[in-house]
Design an enzyme around this catalytic site. Structure first.
Site, PDB file in Angstrom:
ATOM      1  N   ASN A  18     -10.024   0.011  -0.350  1.00 14.60           N
ATOM      2  CA  ASN A  18      -8.563   0.093  -0.315  1.00 14.60           C
ATOM      3  C   ASN A  18      -8.019  -0.481  -1.631  1.00 14.60           C
ATOM      4  OD1 ASN A  18      -5.827  -0.218   0.128  1.00 14.60           O
ATOM      5  ND2 ASN A  18      -6.048  -1.095   2.181  1.00 14.60           N
ATOM      6  N   HIS A  46      -3.270   7.526   1.887  1.00 13.11           N
ATOM      7  CA  HIS A  46      -3.664   6.189   1.417  1.00 13.11           C
ATOM      8  C   HIS A  46      -5.058   5.915   1.968  1.00 13.11           C
ATOM      9  CE1 HIS A  46      -3.926   2.055   0.548  1.00 13.11           C
ATOM     10  NE2 HIS A  46      -3.693   1.637   1.780  1.00 13.11           N
ATOM     11  N   CYS A 106       0.819  -1.230   0.000  1.00 15.69           N
ATOM     12  CA  CYS A 106       0.000   0.000   0.000  1.00 15.69           C
ATOM     13  C   CYS A 106       0.844   1.269   0.000  1.00 15.69           C
ATOM     14  CB  CYS A 106      -0.943   0.007   1.184  1.00 15.69           C
ATOM     15  SG  CYS A 106      -2.192  -1.285   1.060  1.00 15.69           S
TER      16      CYS A 106
HETATM   17  N1  ACO Z   1     -18.376  -7.978   9.153  1.00  9.56           N
HETATM   18  C1  ACO Z   1     -18.756  -8.173  10.431  1.00  9.56           C
HETATM   19  N2  ACO Z   1     -17.898  -8.423  11.427  1.00  9.56           N
HETATM   20  C2  ACO Z   1     -16.579  -8.464  11.109  1.00  9.56           C
HETATM   21  C3  ACO Z   1     -16.127  -8.280   9.791  1.00  9.56           C
HETATM   22  C4  ACO Z   1     -17.076  -8.022   8.789  1.00  9.56           C
HETATM   23  N3  ACO Z   1     -16.736  -7.826   7.510  1.00  9.56           N
HETATM   24  N4  ACO Z   1     -14.780  -8.387   9.794  1.00  9.56           N
HETATM   25  C5  ACO Z   1     -14.401  -8.631  11.062  1.00  9.56           C
HETATM   26  N5  ACO Z   1     -15.488  -8.687  11.864  1.00  9.56           N
HETATM   27  C6  ACO Z   1     -15.533  -8.926  13.309  1.00  9.56           C
HETATM   28  C7  ACO Z   1     -14.315  -9.645  13.811  1.00  9.56           C
HETATM   29  O1  ACO Z   1     -14.447 -11.027  13.635  1.00  9.56           O
HETATM   30  C8  ACO Z   1     -14.319  -9.251  15.282  1.00  9.56           C
HETATM   31  O2  ACO Z   1     -15.250 -10.074  15.933  1.00  9.56           O
HETATM   32  P1  ACO Z   1     -14.946 -10.629  17.431  1.00  9.56           P
HETATM   33  O3  ACO Z   1     -14.829  -9.402  18.284  1.00  9.56           O
HETATM   34  O4  ACO Z   1     -16.137 -11.463  17.708  1.00  9.56           O
HETATM   35  O5  ACO Z   1     -13.666 -11.400  17.303  1.00  9.56           O
HETATM   36  C9  ACO Z   1     -14.865  -7.841  15.271  1.00  9.56           C
HETATM   37  O6  ACO Z   1     -15.514  -7.678  14.000  1.00  9.56           O
HETATM   38  C10 ACO Z   1     -13.795  -6.768  15.449  1.00  9.56           C
HETATM   39  O7  ACO Z   1     -12.707  -7.044  14.568  1.00  9.56           O
HETATM   40  P2  ACO Z   1     -11.438  -6.109  14.487  1.00  9.56           P
HETATM   41  O8  ACO Z   1     -10.500  -6.656  13.468  1.00  9.56           O
HETATM   42  O9  ACO Z   1     -10.887  -5.869  15.880  1.00  9.56           O
HETATM   43  O10 ACO Z   1     -12.119  -4.745  13.953  1.00  9.56           O
HETATM   44  P3  ACO Z   1     -11.471  -3.340  13.725  1.00  9.56           P
HETATM   45  O11 ACO Z   1     -12.257  -2.308  14.393  1.00  9.56           O
HETATM   46  O12 ACO Z   1      -9.978  -3.357  13.972  1.00  9.56           O
HETATM   47  O13 ACO Z   1     -11.696  -3.112  12.145  1.00  9.56           O
HETATM   48  C11 ACO Z   1     -10.413  -3.263  10.094  1.00  9.56           C
HETATM   49  C12 ACO Z   1     -11.163  -4.015  11.196  1.00  9.56           C
HETATM   50  C13 ACO Z   1     -11.424  -2.471   9.308  1.00  9.56           C
HETATM   51  C14 ACO Z   1      -9.709  -4.291   9.223  1.00  9.56           C
HETATM   52  C15 ACO Z   1      -9.357  -2.315  10.707  1.00  9.56           C
HETATM   53  O14 ACO Z   1      -8.618  -2.992  11.680  1.00  9.56           O
HETATM   54  C16 ACO Z   1      -8.403  -1.724   9.697  1.00  9.56           C
HETATM   55  O15 ACO Z   1      -8.767  -0.946   8.848  1.00  9.56           O
HETATM   56  N6  ACO Z   1      -7.086  -2.048   9.823  1.00  9.56           N
HETATM   57  C17 ACO Z   1      -6.039  -1.456   9.016  1.00  9.56           C
HETATM   58  C18 ACO Z   1      -6.033  -1.985   7.621  1.00  9.56           C
HETATM   59  C19 ACO Z   1      -4.932  -1.259   6.876  1.00  9.56           C
HETATM   60  O16 ACO Z   1      -4.752  -0.077   6.971  1.00  9.56           O
HETATM   61  N7  ACO Z   1      -4.116  -2.013   6.175  1.00  9.56           N
HETATM   62  C20 ACO Z   1      -2.932  -1.397   5.593  1.00  9.56           C
HETATM   63  C21 ACO Z   1      -3.022  -1.214   4.184  1.00  9.56           C
HETATM   64  S1  ACO Z   1      -3.461  -2.667   3.344  1.00  9.56           S
HETATM   65  C22 ACO Z   1      -2.091  -3.232   2.457  1.00  9.56           C
HETATM   66  O17 ACO Z   1      -0.959  -2.877   2.682  1.00  9.56           O
HETATM   67  C23 ACO Z   1      -2.351  -4.265   1.414  1.00  9.56           C
END
Ligand code: ACO
Length: 323
Positions: free
Chosen positions: A280, A250, A114
């Protein structure tokens, strides 16, 4: 006086197929509300069969060349940021070169996930200020839909496909922060964090593989590292946050975008946001946001822009430029 890499043209391409969040509800235990609230994403584009990273990159490149009023033969180099090249080799950049009908110059891919477009801009800037190239096409293009595990709701709802391109051209500047063009770059990586975000396939497995991400762990690193690299790049450029017209981050997650702007002391009115429409798109997200931001009338000539990204590696960085 000093040589500057100045933006002469910009363009983008998005595949025709738009997939709203609700479409995932049929196959996954997820819903529109969760995806919007946690990521800010409302829809994304997915490439059609036959569309690839290089075909989308070529279309974006043509749009940027048209915007710059230049022909492919005017270009000395193509630097293409991608983690989803059509083939293991040759580079997607050389495929774009051929598709554009170029029989001169040189082309190569940059792979920093990314953060790829930040790394590509930094490479292109180095080529220009060292005199190795006068005009460089800098492209970010991705087909992340091809490396999604469609049974993993924590990743497959977050990503999209697309391409964006800039034409950078050498120009003499006064050597001050008032110059147009790239004013500073700042790059970092830390390979110890490999397991947070990677694709579980490649030459070592004989498969293409699927993206695996510990999203909440990546999140923990994102705001702090992005604010730090943007601050470092601004210091290098000799500008302060209050001088900035636009942050073009990004586009991974609206909460990361908001957190970083807050940490930099900048209001959301100064941030170009496209994550709701594109998801993304990895290395394509920044050139897509620059192109869409220009088309919306947000980004104008002379504006001071800070652009920053973090992704797999981890790799991250920032570029300060005057449009
Ligand atoms: N729908 C419903 N529930 C979901 C989903 C979904 N699509 N995905 C995950 N959940 C659930 C999880 O299972 C978890 O459930 P649990 O509490 O029962 O275990 C709960 O939601 C919370 O999950 P988290 O991963 O803690 O949620 P978070 O608030 O962190 O959001 C997200 C997730 C959106 C992925 C976030 O962490 C994020 O954006 N992270 C950064 C991503 C990023 O910037 N990546 C870098 C660039 S990508 C690259 O380089 C290719």
């Amino acid at each position: 006086m000093s040589l500057r890499a100045v933006v002469r043209g910009v363009g983008h391409y998005l595949p025709e197929r738009i997939v709203p969040n609700a479409e995932f509800e049929a196959t996954l235990d997820t819903n529109d509300e969760w995806i919007r609230a946690r990521s800010g994403i409302e829809r994304r584009h997915f490439a059609a069969e036959g569309e690839t990273t290089s075909t989308m990159a070529t279309t974006a490149a043509r749009a940027a060349l048209k915007d710059a009023d230049l022909e492919p033969s005017d270009i000395d180099a193509i630097v293409l940021a991608t983690s989803t090249a059509d083939l293991t080799f040759p580079s997607a950049a050389t495929m774009v070169q051929a598709d554009l009908g170029m029989d001169s110059g040189f082309a190569f891919d940059v792979q920093a996930v990314c953060a790829g477009f930040i790394y590509a801009l930094s490479n292109a800037n180095a080529l220009i200020i060292s005199g190795q190239a006068k005009r460089v096409l800098v492209i970010g293009a991705e087909t992340f839909s091809r490396i999604m595990d469609w049974t993993d709701r924590s990743t497959c709802v977050l990503f999209g496909d697309g391409a964006g391109a800039l034409v950078l051209e050498a120009d003499e500047g006064a050597g001050t922060a008032a110059d147009r063009g790239i004013l500073s770059t700042d790059l970092h990586s830390d390979g110890r964090h490999k397991d947070l975000l990677y694709v579980d396939g490649g030459v070592s497995t004989g498969t293409t593989g699927y993206l695996r991400m510990q999203g909440n762990q990546v999140f923990r690193h994102a705001v702090e590292k992005l604010a730090a690299t943007a601050t470092k790049a601004m210091e290098r450029a000799g500008v302060a946050p209050q001088d900035v017209d636009w942050i073009v981050p990004h586009q991974a997650n609206i909460r990361i975008i908001q957190g970083t702007a807050k940490k930099l002391g900048l209001p959301m009115e100064k941030v170009v946001v496209t994550v709701q429409d594109h998801g993304n798109t990895s290395a394509a997200s920044i050139p897509l946001a620059l192109s869409v931001g220009r088309d919306r009338g947000q980004i104008q000539q002379g504006d001071l822009i800070v652009t920053e990204a973090i992704g797999g590696g981890l790799a991250w960085g920032a570029v300060v430029l005057r449009w």
